[in-house]
Design an enzyme around this catalytic site. Structure first.
Site, PDB file in Angstrom:
ATOM      1  N   ASP A  68      88.688   8.600 -40.797  1.00  0.00           N
ATOM      2  CA  ASP A  68      89.368   9.795 -40.301  1.00  0.00           C
ATOM      3  C   ASP A  68      89.646  10.779 -41.430  1.00  0.00           C
ATOM      4  OD1 ASP A  68      89.420   8.886 -37.686  1.00  0.00           O
ATOM      5  OD2 ASP A  68      91.410   7.967 -37.875  1.00  0.00           O
TER       6      ASP A  68
ATOM      7  N   TYR B 223      90.304  -3.036 -45.145  1.00  0.00           N
ATOM      8  CA  TYR B 223      91.077  -1.850 -45.504  1.00  0.00           C
ATOM      9  C   TYR B 223      92.337  -2.255 -46.258  1.00  0.00           C
ATOM     10  CZ  TYR B 223      88.543   1.202 -42.178  1.00  0.00           C
ATOM     11  OH  TYR B 223      87.584   1.938 -41.519  1.00  0.00           O
TER      12      TYR B 223
END
Length: 248
Positions: free
Chosen positions: A51, A109
């Protein structure tokens, strides 16, 4: 001939991996550089999307090129065509059936938080000044490990066949003045990590109980979960592939 390119980038100036109507994405920057260097229109396919504002320490994309590359020489050339906040780390020939997105078996992540205001972490960690119960946050995070439906932590309008993900790790680690959330899975949904972190922080500061957190997961309702935390604390850190896809 198909090649995997390993890429890293600072996401501050980009609309994520893919371009948006009024903002450029990392993919377009790389395609432009490759097209100039190879003097042909080049399209690439990434291992996934990030994003707007999210950083990346390791991601991959594949590209099909007619002629064999001198990987070492080409690595230097492509980096000279890219801006300073985007870097190609390695180039490797792969088998024709290898796919940057679908061949990946695991992604990892980190969400990085600084508990003290630190100007040197501006834009690369969330400044969070509230006290949190780290042990309770880790108890809640542990309930996510395994195969679950993560619709409660997914963006509402997303084009997926299902919301099931197999989480292999979900753990908070304290390093000095920093809190780092480590999470890895076979796949992730859009906005999933930031929603999980936001909800876990509500557990940590006492707004939600451990039972509340479990019920949110079971609800499959995004409205029940916490807010997405800011994108600048999120880093894609690892993408894993089977050795069998690489040319020997």
């Amino acid at each position: 001939m198909r090649y995997f390119f390993e890429i890293a980038y600072k996401g501050t100036n980009y609309a994520g991996w893919q371009s948006q109507p009024n903002a450029i994405g990392v993919q377009a920057v790389v395609e432009n550089a490759l097209s100039k260097l190879l003097r042909a229109e080049i399209s690439i396919l990434g291992s996934g999307r990030t994003d707007t504002g999210v950083h990346c320490e390791q991601q991959f994309f594949h590209v099909d090129i007619e002629h064999a590359l001198d990987e070492v020489s080409f690595l230097g050339k492509i980096n000279s065509f890219l801006p300073s906040d985007v870097a190609i780390r390695s180039i490797q020939r792969v088998k024709e059936e290898a796919h940057a997105r679908f061949s990946a078996t695991e992604r990892a992540y980190e969400y990085r938080i600084t508990l003290k205001k630190n100007p040197f972490l501006e834009g690369q960690a969330l400044y969070y000044f509230k006290d949190v119960d780290l042990a309770l946050m880790n108890k809640a995070a542990a309930t996510l490990v395994g195969v679950h439906d993560f619709e409660a932590f997914s963006k509402v309008k997303t084009d997926v066949n299902n919301f099931n993900c197999n989480l292999k790790r979900a753990e908070w680690v304290k390093e000095g003045d920093k809190l780092i959330f480590h999470i890895s899975a076979n796949r992730f949904l859009r906005g999933m990590v930031r929603a999980i972190v936001g909800t876990l922080l509500e557990v940590g500061n006492g707004k939600l109980s451990l039972q509340d957190f479990k019920l949110i997961l079971e609800s499959k309702d995004r409205k029940q979960a916490g807010m997405n935390v800011a994108p600048h604390g999120l880093f894609l850190t690892r993408v894993v592939y089977p050795e069998s896809i690489f040319q020997q």
